[in-house]
Motif scaffolding. Structure first.
Motif, PDB file in Angstrom:
ATOM      1  N   THR A 192      63.988 -48.082 -13.595  1.00 53.34           N
ATOM      2  CA  THR A 192      63.630 -49.076 -14.731  1.00 53.34           C
ATOM      3  C   THR A 192      64.559 -50.102 -15.202  1.00 53.34           C
ATOM      4  OG1 THR A 192      64.936 -47.368 -16.188  1.00 53.34           O
ATOM      5  CG2 THR A 192      62.379 -46.983 -15.830  1.00 53.34           C
ATOM      6  N   THR A 193      65.861 -49.911 -14.607  1.00 53.79           N
ATOM      7  CA  THR A 193      66.860 -50.881 -14.747  1.00 53.79           C
ATOM      8  C   THR A 193      67.146 -51.811 -13.415  1.00 53.79           C
ATOM      9  OG1 THR A 193      68.629 -49.441 -13.673  1.00 53.79           O
ATOM     10  CG2 THR A 193      68.263 -49.145 -16.000  1.00 53.79           C
ATOM     11  N   GLY A 194      66.512 -51.605 -12.312  1.00 55.28           N
ATOM     12  CA  GLY A 194      66.898 -52.412 -11.214  1.00 55.28           C
ATOM     13  C   GLY A 194      67.940 -52.368 -10.568  1.00 55.28           C
ATOM     14  N   PRO A 195      68.221 -53.078  -9.344  1.00 53.52           N
ATOM     15  CA  PRO A 195      69.514 -52.870  -8.629  1.00 53.52           C
ATOM     16  C   PRO A 195      70.580 -53.650  -8.798  1.00 53.52           C
ATOM     17  CG  PRO A 195      67.806 -54.570  -7.492  1.00 53.52           C
ATOM     18  CD  PRO A 195      67.288 -54.113  -8.788  1.00 53.52           C
ATOM     19  N   ALA A 196      70.486 -54.456 -10.110  1.00 58.87           N
ATOM     20  CA  ALA A 196      71.529 -55.333 -10.358  1.00 58.87           C
ATOM     21  C   ALA A 196      72.988 -54.534 -10.586  1.00 58.87           C
ATOM     22  CB  ALA A 196      71.402 -55.933 -11.995  1.00 58.87           C
ATOM     23  N   ASP A 197      74.111 -55.133  -9.794  1.00 61.54           N
ATOM     24  CA  ASP A 197      75.310 -54.325 -10.193  1.00 61.54           C
ATOM     25  C   ASP A 197      75.398 -53.308  -9.120  1.00 61.54           C
ATOM     26  OD1 ASP A 197      76.260 -56.710 -11.530  1.00 61.54           O
ATOM     27  OD2 ASP A 197      75.750 -55.545 -13.298  1.00 61.54           O
ATOM     28  N   VAL A 198      74.568 -52.861  -8.327  1.00 62.28           N
ATOM     29  CA  VAL A 198      74.582 -51.968  -7.500  1.00 62.28           C
ATOM     30  C   VAL A 198      74.912 -52.078  -6.111  1.00 62.28           C
ATOM     31  CG1 VAL A 198      73.329 -49.938  -6.600  1.00 62.28           C
ATOM     32  CG2 VAL A 198      72.694 -50.629  -8.801  1.00 62.28           C
ATOM     33  N   PHE A 199      75.917 -51.568  -5.495  1.00 56.71           N
ATOM     34  CA  PHE A 199      76.447 -52.217  -4.298  1.00 56.71           C
ATOM     35  C   PHE A 199      75.845 -51.361  -3.166  1.00 56.71           C
ATOM     36  CE2 PHE A 199      79.700 -53.599  -7.528  1.00 56.71           C
ATOM     37  CZ  PHE A 199      79.701 -54.969  -7.180  1.00 56.71           C
ATOM     38  N   TRP A 200      75.788 -51.860  -2.031  1.00 52.21           N
ATOM     39  CA  TRP A 200      75.358 -51.174  -0.935  1.00 52.21           C
ATOM     40  C   TRP A 200      76.623 -50.211  -0.368  1.00 52.21           C
ATOM     41  CZ3 TRP A 200      70.466 -51.093   0.716  1.00 52.21           C
ATOM     42  CH2 TRP A 200      69.617 -52.418   0.451  1.00 52.21           C
ATOM     43  N   THR A 201      76.347 -49.221   0.227  1.00 51.46           N
ATOM     44  CA  THR A 201      77.154 -48.314   0.847  1.00 51.46           C
ATOM     45  C   THR A 201      77.193 -48.134   2.303  1.00 51.46           C
ATOM     46  OG1 THR A 201      77.117 -46.775  -1.126  1.00 51.46           O
ATOM     47  CG2 THR A 201      77.991 -45.885   0.910  1.00 51.46           C
ATOM     48  N   ARG A 202      78.000 -48.456   2.965  1.00 51.43           N
ATOM     49  CA  ARG A 202      77.999 -48.482   4.399  1.00 51.43           C
ATOM     50  C   ARG A 202      78.333 -47.438   5.046  1.00 51.43           C
ATOM     51  NH1 ARG A 202      78.056 -52.946   7.645  1.00 51.43           N
ATOM     52  NH2 ARG A 202      78.606 -52.984   9.748  1.00 51.43           N
ATOM     53  N   THR A 203      77.509 -46.974   6.295  1.00 51.58           N
ATOM     54  CA  THR A 203      77.530 -45.733   7.068  1.00 51.58           C
ATOM     55  C   THR A 203      77.226 -45.889   8.504  1.00 51.58           C
ATOM     56  OG1 THR A 203      77.102 -43.392   7.107  1.00 51.58           O
ATOM     57  CG2 THR A 203      75.430 -44.743   6.282  1.00 51.58           C
ATOM     58  N   ILE A 204      77.722 -45.032   9.271  1.00 56.26           N
ATOM     59  CA  ILE A 204      77.166 -45.049  10.746  1.00 56.26           C
ATOM     60  C   ILE A 204      76.178 -43.879  10.826  1.00 56.26           C
ATOM     61  CG2 ILE A 204      79.125 -46.343  11.755  1.00 56.26           C
ATOM     62  CD1 ILE A 204      80.174 -43.532  12.654  1.00 56.26           C
ATOM     63  N   ARG A 205      76.010 -43.101   9.834  1.00 55.27           N
ATOM     64  CA  ARG A 205      75.106 -41.974  10.090  1.00 55.27           C
ATOM     65  C   ARG A 205      73.686 -42.342   9.776  1.00 55.27           C
ATOM     66  NH1 ARG A 205      77.064 -37.011   9.065  1.00 55.27           N
ATOM     67  NH2 ARG A 205      75.211 -36.074   8.115  1.00 55.27           N
ATOM     68  N   ASN A 206      72.631 -41.625  10.129  1.00 57.41           N
ATOM     69  CA  ASN A 206      71.418 -41.847   9.848  1.00 57.41           C
ATOM     70  C   ASN A 206      70.743 -40.845   9.046  1.00 57.41           C
ATOM     71  OD1 ASN A 206      71.276 -39.572  11.483  1.00 57.41           O
ATOM     72  ND2 ASN A 206      69.956 -40.677  12.951  1.00 57.41           N
ATOM     73  N   ASP A 207      71.507 -40.096   8.163  1.00 56.67           N
ATOM     74  CA  ASP A 207      71.093 -39.116   7.104  1.00 56.67           C
ATOM     75  C   ASP A 207      72.169 -38.892   5.962  1.00 56.67           C
ATOM     76  OD1 ASP A 207      73.023 -37.512   8.576  1.00 56.67           O
ATOM     77  OD2 ASP A 207      71.628 -35.925   8.719  1.00 56.67           O
ATOM     78  N   SER A 208      71.794 -38.595   4.868  1.00 55.32           N
ATOM     79  CA  SER A 208      72.853 -38.295   3.885  1.00 55.32           C
ATOM     80  C   SER A 208      72.142 -37.168   2.896  1.00 55.32           C
ATOM     81  CB  SER A 208      73.424 -39.436   3.546  1.00 55.32           C
ATOM     82  OG  SER A 208      74.388 -39.101   2.203  1.00 55.32           O
ATOM     83  N   LEU A 209      73.013 -36.516   2.131  1.00 55.94           N
ATOM     84  CA  LEU A 209      72.768 -35.740   0.877  1.00 55.94           C
ATOM     85  C   LEU A 209      73.157 -36.525  -0.336  1.00 55.94           C
ATOM     86  CD1 LEU A 209      71.682 -32.721   0.360  1.00 55.94           C
ATOM     87  CD2 LEU A 209      73.681 -32.118  -0.088  1.00 55.94           C
ATOM     88  N   VAL A 210      72.180 -37.097  -0.897  1.00 54.99           N
ATOM     89  CA  VAL A 210      72.561 -38.070  -2.004  1.00 54.99           C
ATOM     90  C   VAL A 210      72.192 -37.240  -3.497  1.00 54.99           C
ATOM     91  CG1 VAL A 210      72.103 -40.213  -3.039  1.00 54.99           C
ATOM     92  CG2 VAL A 210      71.829 -39.716  -0.425  1.00 54.99           C
ATOM     93  N   LEU A 211      73.282 -37.654  -4.202  1.00 54.56           N
ATOM     94  CA  LEU A 211      72.927 -37.068  -5.633  1.00 54.56           C
ATOM     95  C   LEU A 211      72.615 -38.302  -6.271  1.00 54.56           C
ATOM     96  CD1 LEU A 211      73.491 -35.138  -8.173  1.00 54.56           C
ATOM     97  CD2 LEU A 211      75.458 -36.024  -8.407  1.00 54.56           C
TER      98      LEU A 211
END
Length: 538
Positions: free
Chosen positions: A84-103
Motif C-alpha cells: 500500500t505504500t510502495g518502494p519509496a525510500d526502500v533500499f536494496w540489500t546485496r547478497t551472494i546467497r540465493n535464499d534468505s529467511l526474511v521478516l
C-alpha cells in the motif's frame, strides 16, 4: 642440428597458413546483456491464492536463481515493502546467497499486511536485471508468548534484591520480538528491556535509615553475569506485597498475555543479620537465646534484621531434607548480592558441614565472596557432626569457609565420642584483638552427637578444646586424645565457629556453664567472639 625430410612439407604448410591469416578483428562488439532473475514462487502475487485464515506468518523463506546470457551472475539484491505504500525510500540489500529467511514488515497495530518482495540479479559487470522478479506475500501477525521460569521464581518473601527469568517466543521467529516489558504493581505502565534479555536481577534503591520510605525504584541488571544497565523500574513497595508483570512485544506492537508473580519484599533496617537456620520445631527457644545475646551486645537502638530459613524442618527419620525454599533459587547473582547487604551475620544452624545436599550454609558459603570482599564478618553456631557420605561431602563450601581444617571421621573400632556432664571445655587461645580471656566452661549435659574437629594451620586459631571420651565397640571407655577443638576463629578475624550448643532447645537452660557453674559464662564467651569479629558493641 638435422631435421627429417618427412616433416618438411608439414612445416611449410603451417608457415603458409600463418602468413595468410589477418591478426585483427572487424565489426562492433555486442553490448553487455542484463541478467534474468527467477523467484521460486512463480506467482506475481499470492494474495488471491490464500484466504485470510491461510495467510503466511511474517517470517518467510524465499529462494531465487538467475542467469546471464553473456557472463555470470555475481550477486543479488532484494527489497520488500508494504504494497500500500510502495518502494519509496526502500533500499536494496546485496547478497551472494540465493535464499534468505526474511521478516516481512507489518505496520504497528495491524494484524495483516500484503508485502511486495523483489529480487534482481547483478552480473559480473555490475549490470542489474531491469525487471526484478516479484511477488506479493499475504502475511498475518501472530502474537508472541512469554512464561516465567517456575523453578527460578523468587520465594514467598525476599529482601529487595531478587531475580526473574522467562522464556519468550514468537511464532514468526525470534527476530520478530521487539522488546520485553516489565512492571511492578501496574499492569498498564511498563518499562522496556531488550528483546534478547531473559534473566533480570532487580536491586532496589532503598535507604535503610529512612523509616518513611515505602516505595522505591529498582535498578536493572541483566543476565547471570549481573551486567548493569541504565534502566530503572518504578513502583516497588517495601515491607509489602508486590506483583511483577512481564510481557513480550513484537515488531507489529502486538503484546503477549501478561505473566505475573506475587511475593513479599522485606526492607533491611540494619547492618546486622540474624539467620535462623535451626531446622527443628523447637527452634524458637534456641533463637530467642541467641537473639538476646545480640541485643545485649549491640548498642541500644540498633535494629537486627532476621532471615528465617529453618523450613522445612529436619526430623530423625526424614533422611536428606531439601534446603530451605526461603533462599533464592539462583545463588549467583541473587544470593551473592543479597548476603552482601549486611556487614555482620550471626548464623544459627542445626547442621552445616556434614552434607552439601540439603544444608543451607554450604549453598550460601559458595557465594559469600562479595560479602567478605566488602569487609563482612560472620559468627556461625553449628554442631560439627560426621559426614553422611564423606566422598559426596568433599569440597563442601561451608567447610572451606569455616575455621576448621578437616572433619573427624571416627575409626571403625570407636562407636562414639562422649562429652559427659561436667567435662571441661578449656580456652586454649585468645580471640584476635580481645584483651579479656575467654571464660573456662564445662558441659551441663551429656553430649554424644556433637564432635570436635581439626583446626590446624596458620589461618586458624583454636579457641576451646573439650575433654571428650570414647566408647569402643567392645564397650571400653577412655580419654579421646585428638582432635578436641570445639570453637575456633580465622586468624584474620572474619569467621568464627562455635561447635557446641549453648542452650537446651526444650527448656531454655544453658548447656554450657562456667567452670565455676556460672550460667552466663557461655554468653560471655560468645560476646567475646563478637567483639573479636568487630560487631558493633554498646
Amino acid at each position: 642440428m638435422t631435421y627429417s625430410l618427412r616433416a618438411l612439407p608439414g612445416l611449410i604448410a603451417l608457415i603458409v597458413l600463418l602468413g595468410g591469416c589477418d591478426a585483427g578483428f572487424t565489426g562492433e562488439p555486442l553490448p553487455n546483456q542484463p541478467p534474468e532473475t527467477y523467484l521460486s514462487v512463480r506467482d506475481s502475487s499470492l494474495v488471491d491464492n490464500l484466504s485470510d485464515e491461510e495467510r503466511l506468518v511474517s517470517t518467510v523463506y524465499v529462494s531465487w536463481t538467475g542467469d546471464d546470457p553473456d557472463g555470470y551472475v555475481a550477486a543479488y539484491e532484494f527489497r520488500y515493502y508494504d504494497a500500500t505504500t510502495g518502494p519509496a525510500d526502500v533500499f536494496w540489500t546485496r547478497t551472494i546467497r540465493n535464499d534468505s529467511l526474511v521478516l516481512l514488515p507489518i505496520p504497528p497495530g495491524s494484524a495483516t499486511a500484503n508485502v511486495v518482495f523483489e529480487v534482481r540479479a547483478i552480473d559480473n559487470e555490475g549490470l542489474a536485471d531491469p525487471t526484478p522478479a516479484r511477488t506479493v506475500f499475504p502475511i498475518r501477525n501472530s502474537p508472541p508468548e512469554i512464561r516465567l521460569v517456575s523453578f527460578e521464581l523468587p520465594p514467598d518473601t525476599t529482601f529487595p534484591i531478587f531475580s526473574f527469568s522467562w522464556q519468550a517466543e514468537d511464532p514468526d521467529g525470534a527476530v520478530n520480538l521487539a522488546r520485553i516489558e516489565v512492571s511492578f504493581n501496574d499492569s498498564t505502565q511498563f518499562v522496556a528491556l531488550p528483546p534478547d534479555v531473559d534473566f533480570v536481577t532487580f536491586v532496589a534503591n532503598f535507604d535503610r535509615d529512612d523509616p518513611t520510605q515505602t516505595e522505591v525504584t529498582a535498578h536493572v541488571y541483566t543476565g547471570r553475569a549481573f551486567r548493569s544497565t541504565t534502566i530503572e523500574v518504578p513502583g516497588l513497595r517495601l515491607d509489602a506485597e508486590n506483583t511483577f508483570y512481564v510481557r513480550a512485544v513484537d515488531q507489529a506492537d502486538t503484546s503477549s498475555a501478561l505473566a505475573r508473580h506475587t511475593w513479599f519484599v522485606k526492607k533491611p533496617r540494619s547492618r546486622v543479620l540474624l539467620v535462623n537456620d535451626y531446622r527443628k520445631a523447637t527452634g524458637s527457644v534456641v533463637m530467642a537465646y541467641h537473639r538476646a545475646i545480640l541485643r545485649d551486645f549491640l548498642p541500644p537502638g540498633i535494629p537486627i534484621d532476621e532471615w528465617d530459613i529453618s523450613r522445612p524442618y529436619v526430623t530423625g527419620s526424614a533422611g536428606n531434607t531439601p534446603r530451605s525454599d526461603a533462599l533464592p533459587p539462583v545463588p549467583d547473582p541473587t544470593l551473592r548480592q543479597t548476603l552482601a547487604l549486611w556487614d555482620y551475620i550471626y548464623w544459627v544452624s542445626t547442621a552445616t558441614v556434614n552434607s552439601v545436599v540439603g544444608n543451607n550454609l554450604p549453598y550460601a558459603a559458595a557465594v559469600m565472596d562479595l560479602f567478605f570482599e566488602r569487609g563482612g564478618r560472620i559468627l556461625v553456631h553449628s554442631p560439627v557432626t560426621q559426614p553422611r557420605d564423606p566422598e559426596a561431602n568433599l569440597g563442601n563450601p561451608a567447610i572451606l569457609m569455616l575455621p576448621l581444617s578437616d572433619l573427624l571421621v571416627l575409626p571403625d573400632s570407636v562407636r562414639r565420642l562422649e562429652l559427659p556432664s561436667g567435662a571441661a571445655i578449656t580456652p586454649v587461645s585468645a580471640p584476635p584483638g580481645v584483651a579479656e580471656a575467654l571464660p573456662p566452661l564445662q558441659s551441663n549435659r551429656f553430649f554424644i552427637n556433637e564432635l570436635p574437629y581439626f583446626a590446624e594451620g596458620a589461618t586458624i586459631i583454636p579457641l576451646y578444646e573439650a575433654d571428650y571420651r570414647y566408647l569402643s565397640r567392645s564397650g571400653r571407655r577412655g580419654t579421646w586424645p585428638y582432635p578436641r577443638t570445639v570453637a575456633s576463629i580465622s586468624a584474620d578475624a572474619r569467621v568464627a565457629l562455635f561447635g557446641l550448643p549453648l542452650v537446651n532447645e526444650l527448656s531454655g537452660e544453658p548447656e554450657l556453664v562456667g567452670a565455676d557453674g556460672d550460667p552466663e559464662a557461655g554468653r560471655r564467651a560468645v560476646m567475646l567472639l563478637l567483639r573479636s569479629l568487630g560487631f558493633p558493641e554498646r
